[in-house]
Motif scaffolding. Structure first.
Motif, PDB file in Angstrom:
ATOM      1  N   LEU A   1      52.739  -7.833  19.836  1.00 15.74           N
ATOM      2  CA  LEU A   1      51.775  -8.620  20.869  1.00 15.74           C
ATOM      3  C   LEU A   1      52.390  -8.813  22.109  1.00 15.74           C
ATOM      4  CD1 LEU A   1      48.827  -9.776  20.656  1.00 15.74           C
ATOM      5  CD2 LEU A   1      50.161 -12.012  20.355  1.00 15.74           C
ATOM      6  N   TYR A   2      51.904  -8.292  23.243  1.00 17.91           N
ATOM      7  CA  TYR A   2      52.430  -8.535  24.536  1.00 17.91           C
ATOM      8  C   TYR A   2      51.503  -9.121  25.230  1.00 17.91           C
ATOM      9  CZ  TYR A   2      56.425  -5.265  23.688  1.00 17.91           C
ATOM     10  OH  TYR A   2      57.218  -4.656  23.399  1.00 17.91           O
ATOM     11  N   TYR A   3      51.462 -10.630  25.524  1.00 16.58           N
ATOM     12  CA  TYR A   3      51.016 -11.608  26.541  1.00 16.58           C
ATOM     13  C   TYR A   3      49.327 -11.307  25.659  1.00 16.58           C
ATOM     14  CZ  TYR A   3      54.348 -12.337  29.811  1.00 16.58           C
ATOM     15  OH  TYR A   3      55.644 -12.844  30.219  1.00 16.58           O
ATOM     16  N   TYR A   4      49.093 -11.438  24.542  1.00 20.07           N
ATOM     17  CA  TYR A   4      48.114 -11.476  23.638  1.00 20.07           C
ATOM     18  C   TYR A   4      47.178 -10.342  23.728  1.00 20.07           C
ATOM     19  CZ  TYR A   4      49.700 -16.101  23.797  1.00 20.07           C
ATOM     20  OH  TYR A   4      50.674 -16.999  23.834  1.00 20.07           O
TER      21      TYR A   4
ATOM     22  N   SER B   1      50.606  -3.365  23.377  1.00 19.55           N
ATOM     23  CA  SER B   1      51.726  -3.071  24.393  1.00 19.55           C
ATOM     24  C   SER B   1      51.201  -2.009  25.447  1.00 19.55           C
ATOM     25  CB  SER B   1      52.850  -2.267  23.645  1.00 19.55           C
ATOM     26  OG  SER B   1      52.291  -0.791  22.910  1.00 19.55           O
TER      27      SER B   1
ATOM     28  N   ALA C   1      53.692 -10.639  16.068  1.00 17.02           N
ATOM     29  CA  ALA C   1      53.763 -11.661  17.255  1.00 17.02           C
ATOM     30  C   ALA C   1      55.033 -12.831  16.752  1.00 17.02           C
ATOM     31  CB  ALA C   1      52.625 -12.279  17.503  1.00 17.02           C
TER      32      ALA C   1
ATOM     33  N   ASN D   1      54.761 -15.643  18.132  1.00 15.56           N
ATOM     34  CA  ASN D   1      54.046 -17.042  17.976  1.00 15.56           C
ATOM     35  C   ASN D   1      53.484 -17.312  16.591  1.00 15.56           C
ATOM     36  OD1 ASN D   1      52.518 -19.218  18.767  1.00 15.56           O
ATOM     37  ND2 ASN D   1      51.364 -18.210  20.318  1.00 15.56           N
TER      38      ASN D   1
ATOM     39  N   THR E   1      46.528 -16.792  18.201  1.00 22.26           N
ATOM     40  CA  THR E   1      47.734 -15.826  18.618  1.00 22.26           C
ATOM     41  C   THR E   1      46.950 -14.498  19.071  1.00 22.26           C
ATOM     42  OG1 THR E   1      49.453 -17.002  17.524  1.00 22.26           O
ATOM     43  CG2 THR E   1      49.913 -14.768  18.124  1.00 22.26           C
TER      44      THR E   1
END
Length: 104
Positions: free
Chosen positions: A13-16, A19, A47, A49, A54
């Motif tokens: 997970l990259y900034y929600y 990728s 993730a 988080n 998330t």
């Protein structure tokens, strides 16, 4: 991908969201959309988080993609709190992914 019965989308997970590398592939589906219809699909994501929200944006994006591509969603494993490999390996998420695979 055109020959496959099951498409597995795997991403950290990259900034929600997914990728950039996976997003590039998804964006290229456009040239073959109809030939990719009616496949089974699975989402695997990790993730760091652990908040309950998330994966909200990624899951919504995936569900929209499933609907648009006319895929049969066989599931998703959204692994919160898994910011590194051993965290994934020692979590219940690895077993969840295995169970989905075994059920196919």
């Amino acid at each position: 991908m055109l020959e496959a019965d099951l498409l597995v989308l795997v991403t950290p997970l990259y900034y929600y969201g997914m990728s950039a590398q996976l997003k590039i592939i998804v964006d290229r589906f456009y040239s073959r959309t109809e030939r990719l219809h009616h496949k089974k699909s699975l989402l695997l994501a990790t993730a760091w988080n652990t908040a309950d929200w998330t994966f909200t944006a990624l899951d919504t994006h995936y569900q929209t993609l499933v609907r648009y591509m006319q895929w049969d969603n066989v599931g998703a494993v959204l692994a919160t709190g898994c910011g590194y490999r051993s965290a994934v390996e020692n979590s219940q998420f690895a077993d969840a992914a295995y169970k989905i695979g075994a059920s196919l």
